[in-house]
Design an enzyme around this catalytic site. Structure first.
Site, short mmCIF file in Angstrom:
data_model
loop_
_atom_site.label_atom_id
_atom_site.label_comp_id
_atom_site.label_asym_id
_atom_site.label_seq_id
_atom_site.Cartn_x
_atom_site.Cartn_y
_atom_site.Cartn_z
CB ILE A 54 -0.77 -0.06 1.20
CG1 ILE A 54 -2.00 -0.78 0.95
CG2 ILE A 54 -1.53 1.04 0.87
CD1 ILE A 54 -3.39 -1.25 2.47
CB CYS A 55 3.46 1.95 1.93
SG CYS A 55 3.64 1.85 4.12
CB THR A 56 5.44 0.74 -2.88
OG1 THR A 56 5.91 0.24 -1.83
CG2 THR A 56 5.58 0.63 -4.52
CG LEU A 59 5.50 7.09 -0.68
CD1 LEU A 59 6.53 6.38 0.13
CD2 LEU A 59 5.25 8.10 -0.09
#
Length: 164
Positions: A54-56, A59
């Site tokens: 999810i973070c990737t 970002l």
């Protein structure tokens, strides 16, 4: 004191109030101080961990829409509890041109100052804070675990900066 009591005492900076100042190292080991950005808008994007799904996705969405932030005269600073070494590899792999800041030691200190450190899991929550040119918090959101942020919310919040 129990974790439940600690969680209840967590305070997120108030809208309109001053943003807590900090200095962290970016992915290259260079110091980055929030107060050095006075005179421009800053988007603080706290995220749990580099290289996570999810973070990737979040970002990369910022990376692919960086012009939207630049048009609002906003600098993106993404912050996690990862080391600068992990962040350097992550930025290189994903092609991030904005600073990734290491809130590594004291572990989660800046995330704690913004009320988004999850001590039970040792990571930052998905918190976003938009700081105006005078250093005041103009927008904040903390998403539940596992829920990505909506790029449209950034667009709306950034558009509101011109209305101050």
């Amino acid at each position: 004191m129990t974790a439940a009591l600690d969680a209840a005492s967590v305070v997120v900076p108030a809208i309109g109030g001053p943003a807590p100042d900090f200095e962290l190292s970016n992915q290259f080991g260079e110091p980055v101080r929030l107060s050095a950005f006075r005179g421009q808008n800053v988007v603080l994007v706290f995220y749990p961990f580099a290289f996570s799904g999810i973070c990737t996705g979040e970002l990369c969405e910022i990376r692919d829409n960086l012009a939207m932030f630049e048009d609002a005269k906003a600098t993106v600073l993404a912050i996690s509890v990862d080391s600068k070494f992990s962040l350097r590899a992550y930025a290189a792999q994903e092609g991030y041109s904005f600073d990734l800041l290491a809130d590594f030691w004291p572990h989660g200190g800046v995330a704690s100052a913004y009320g988004v450190f999850d001590a039970d899991s040792g990571m930052a929550k998905r918190g976003t804070f938009i700081i105006d040119a005078a250093g005041h918090v103009r927008y904040s959101v903390v998403n539940p675990r596992g829920q990505a942020r909506d790029l449209q919310e950034y667009r709306t919040a950034l558009a509101g900066l011109g209305e101050a």
